[in-house]
Write an enzyme that holds these catalytic residues in place. Structure first.
Site, PDB file in Angstrom:
ATOM      1  CG  HIS A 110      49.811  45.650  43.307  1.00 59.85           C
ATOM      2  ND1 HIS A 110      49.552  44.574  42.487  1.00 59.85           N
ATOM      3  CD2 HIS A 110      51.087  45.499  43.740  1.00 59.85           C
ATOM      4  CE1 HIS A 110      50.602  43.791  42.430  1.00 59.85           C
ATOM      5  NE2 HIS A 110      51.558  44.332  43.160  1.00 59.85           N
ATOM      6  CD  GLU A 303      44.741  29.425  43.412  1.00 56.89           C
ATOM      7  OE1 GLU A 303      44.953  28.397  44.100  1.00 56.89           O
ATOM      8  OE2 GLU A 303      45.652  30.109  42.917  1.00 56.89           O
TER       9      GLU A 303
END
Length: 429
Positions: A110, A303
């Protein structure tokens, strides 16, 4: 009546002039919206003298860059062959061993275009394939730069669906899923996929990655370091969360139902290496799809998602007895000071060290697949040093003739000089 006709003509003339003026203003505004061709300059400052991880050099020698390229980053007239040469991309397989074991990479980015380009050229090999996911809210000029760079390589492409990525949100997990759907359709018959972010940098060469992923422990096995979810992390999946304006994730205050099939939830890293068959399982299996849907309103689902599925017995390449095994990332966490490492010489961001040059010896000794994180704006000399060290190793391992354009630096002799100018002898790597 003639007066009416005259007034009518005057009105139409004025209207036409107004339309013409407005059109010019509109077109000029549109032209301003079009990103102008930018120039990418990679590391033109002197090579760092305190790069201790490089091969030893005598007092009469110093490292010097081979070139300081400037390349238009989103000019439609971009000369791809020239760009590949000037940016030192390695454009042929360096060994048959690597050629016969192509890898896939997912890179989510980004910001920091220069850091991304340096990561990409470090991991690039023509037999591999690369899916780049650019955050939807990234500047248009940045997107155009990446898009035009990708056009110069048949095995690099942008994700067909982009997400407005939120830190710790479901959108981050979905970005990887989107790339996986594209990679499965790729003509490259890749063997395993590795995910990266734009601030990673490799520690192992491509040849070392190929060999490591084929060791007995990992041959046809997924690498998703993690353990059974500890109590301190259970709030992440037991409470509903919501992404707010693409900026952050917050709890909604409602308790979630159990995961599909009452799957035991695991906790681990968001980074992985996965087999092709496991990726197909993720995209097509009803249990995997159910867990993905259930994970939409959890905190940092990347995660728990990969490591949980990798503990399902029927999942291809699963490691149901796995723990924290797998040297995926060298990361200096703030809360591991004094145990896993002796402190960060750069600075902490979200409790992760942004590396400075003095951190590099620790990275090299740890010998993980990749290190995280680097910033070309904060500590450019650390990325410089790491990049030269990595390219040196890559070229030392090559089994094909080395092309001059693959070299990032030369070691030059500065001990002798004549009145007409300095005489140098150099060796390249």
């Amino acid at each position: 009546m003639p007066q009416l006709e005259s007034a009518k003509c005057s009105f139409l003339l004025c209207l036409g002039i107004c339309i013409f003026i407005c059109s010019i203003i509109y077109l000029r505004a549109k032209r301003l919206d079009i990103p102008k061709a930018q120039r990418l300059s990679l590391s033109c400052y002197p090579f760092p003298v305190n790069c201790q991880i490089l091969p030893p050099s005598s007092s009469s020698m110093k490292w010097q860059r081979t070139a300081c390229p400037e390349v238009s980053t989103f000019d439609d007239r971009l000369n791809c062959s020239k760009m590949q040469t000037e940016l030192h991309f390695i454009m042929e397989p360096l060994s048959r061993e690597e050629e016969e074991y192509p890898l896939a990479f997912i890179i989510t980015i980004h910001k920091e275009f220069e850091t991304f380009v340096r990561l990409l050229r470090a991991i690039y090999a023509p037999q591999n394939v690369y899916c780049i996911h650019i955050d939807y809210k990234a500047p248009e000029g940045y997107k155009a730069s990446v898009r035009n760079l990708a056009k110069c390589f048949p095995n690099i492409f942008l994700a067909s669906i982009t997400e407005n990525v939120t830190y710790a949100g479901f959108s981050r997990l979905k970005a990887d899923i989107n790339c996986m759907e594209d990679l499965i359709r790729s003509p490259v018959k890749w063997r395993k996929v590795i995910n990266l972010c734009g601030q990673d940098f490799p520690t192992k060469s491509n040849l070392e990655l190929v060999r490591y992923l084929q060791e007995v422990e990992w041959k046809d096995i997924n690498m998703t370091p993690g353990v059974k979810q500890p109590k301190s992390m259970q709030h992440r999946t037991q409470m509903q969360h919501v992404e707010v304006q693409g900026l952050y994730v917050m709890p909604k205050g409602h308790k979630k139902g159990p995961p599909p099939h009452n799957l035991p939830i695991y906790f681990g890293t968001a980074y992985y290496t996965l087999t092709r068959r496991f990726v197909e399982y993720v995209l097509n299996n009803s249990l995997a799809k159910g867990l993905l849907e259930w994970s939409k309103d959890t905190y940092s689902p990347d995660e728990h998602y990969w490591v949980t599925l990798n503990h399902v017995k029927d999942a291809p390449g699963s490691k149901i007895d796995g723990g924290w095994e797998g040297d995926i990332r060298a990361i200096k966490w703030r809360n591991q000071e004094g145990t896993a490492h002796q402190g960060c010489n750069g600075r902490y961001v979200r409790d992760i060290c942004i590396y400075a040059t003095k951190d590099l010896n620790w990275i090299v000794e740890k010998n993980s697949m990749f290190a995280n994180k680097f910033e070309s704006t904060s500590f450019p000399e650390a990325l410089d040093c790491m990049e030269q060290w990595h390219r040196h190793k890559v070229l030392q391992q090559a089994t094909v003739p080395i092309q001059p354009s693959w070299q990032l630096a030369t070691e030059v002799n500065i001990s002798s000089a004549s009145p007409a100018g300095m005489k140098v002898k150099s060796k390249t790597w």
